[in-house]
Design an enzyme around this catalytic site. Structure first.
Site, PDB file in Angstrom:
ATOM      1  CB  CYS A 163      76.411  62.879 -27.831  1.00 37.48           C
ATOM      2  SG  CYS A 163      77.766  63.164 -26.485  1.00 37.48           S
ATOM      3  CB  CYS A 221      84.198  64.282 -29.775  1.00 40.23           C
ATOM      4  SG  CYS A 221      83.421  65.835 -29.027  1.00 40.23           S
TER       5      CYS A 221
HETATM    6  N1  DGL Z   1      81.200  62.987 -26.653  1.00 39.04           N
HETATM    7  C1  DGL Z   1      80.947  64.316 -27.131  1.00 39.04           C
HETATM    8  C2  DGL Z   1      80.089  64.235 -28.598  1.00 39.04           C
HETATM    9  O1  DGL Z   1      80.278  63.127 -29.003  1.00 39.04           O
HETATM   10  C3  DGL Z   1      80.121  65.591 -26.327  1.00 39.04           C
HETATM   11  C4  DGL Z   1      80.143  65.355 -24.845  1.00 39.04           C
HETATM   12  C5  DGL Z   1      80.423  66.846 -24.268  1.00 39.04           C
HETATM   13  O2  DGL Z   1      79.672  67.801 -24.340  1.00 39.04           O
HETATM   14  O3  DGL Z   1      81.655  67.152 -24.037  1.00 39.04           O
HETATM   15  O4  DGL Z   1      79.445  65.023 -28.896  1.00 39.04           O
END
Ligand code: DGL
Length: 268
Positions: free
Chosen positions: A182, A72
């Site tokens: 993301c 993330c």
């Molecule tokens: N998957 C997360 C990232 O790579 C973010 C998604 C969210 O906003 O929770 O930033």
């Protein structure tokens, strides 16, 4: 000692990284934790995400992980330094792939799609300053986009309209690289390829992070039985497990590449 990799994200996004790792090492045990009760991270304060990052790493370590991947970008931005200081296991973070996008760009115009949290963080500012050189790197926050992916929506007119609205202008002005900052956006590769001209490249950090994880495992002296039987990733969600399962089903039905999963249900 055998390696067990703990991967976490706010939701399904990090499964794109788990899939890249599983493709390279199908017998490597993976524990995947989706912090769905706090999804989306992208709209929360850095302090709040940092606390969740500590909790998620602690839980994965308690479950037996001896290498952690923060799949993330938002949690890496807010919490990587803190968890590296607090835990005694190797921790790999995830950053928007600004460097490879700049290196690949012919036009010197690069777009970075990410959550508001990642875009407002110091980490991305430093990364961009370090790697942009003469290129024009434009960051584009995408509020609501990870939410759509998290509900299993990775195709269709709503997604196309949302992406087209922010990308068509800068691409017409010469941008030739779109860095996916993301992990949820990795599932949008097919729709992005369809709406963008063929010379525009999508750059995703999933594969490099998976390769880096194997490298870190080797450096730490942990073993991976590369010839062993394929194993399913064991998944946990902090929120509603049924909702998580149905998102995974919807993603699979829409053609998303996912590793084989076993979703754990809390014992009543
Ligand atoms: N998957 C997360 C990232 O790579 C973010 C998604 C969210 O906003 O929770 O930033």
């Amino acid at each position: 000692m055998r390696a067990t990799v703990g991967i976490f994200d706010s939701g399904v996004g990090g499964l794109s990284v788990a899939e890249a790792l599983h493709r390279l090492a199908p017998s490597l045990p993976i524990h995947y934790l989706a912090d769905t009760s706090f999804f989306p991270y992208g709209d929360r304060s850095a302090a709040e995400i940092q606390e969740r990052t500590v909790l998620m790493v602690r839980r994965l370590v308690e479950e037996g992980a001896n290498v952690i991947v923060i799949a993330c970008n938002t949690a890496t931005s807010a919490g990587l330094e803190r968890v590296r200081a607090e835990f005694d296991v190797p921790i790999i973070g995830m950053e928007p792939p600004v460097k490879p996008a700049v290196e690949r760009s012919q036009s010197g115009r690069v777009l970075v799609l990410a959550t508001a949290g990642t875009i407002s963080g110091q980490r991305l500012a430093r990364l961009t300053e370090r790697h942009s050189g003469d290129a024009d790197v434009v960051t584009i926050p995408m509020p609501g986009l990870a939410d759509m992916v998290e509900s299993g929506e990775i195709e269709g007119p709503r997604i196309e309209a949302m992406l087209g609205a922010v990308l068509h202008g800068p691409v017409a002005e010469g941008a030739d690289q779109v860095a996916l900052g993301c992990t949820h956006y990795a599932f949008l590769r097919p729709v992005l390829q369809r709406i963008l001209p063929p010379h525009v490249e999508l750059v995703d950090a999933g594969d490099p992070v998976a390769r880096r994880t194997l490298h870190v495992i080797a450096e730490a002296g942990l073993e991976v039985d590369l010839g062993g039987p394929e194993v399913e990733a064991l998944c946990y969600a902090t929120g509603d497990v049924t909702a998580f399962e149905s998102t995974v089903d919807r993603l699979r039905a829409a053609g998303a590449a996912l590793p084989p999963l076993r979703i754990s249900r809390p014992v009543a």
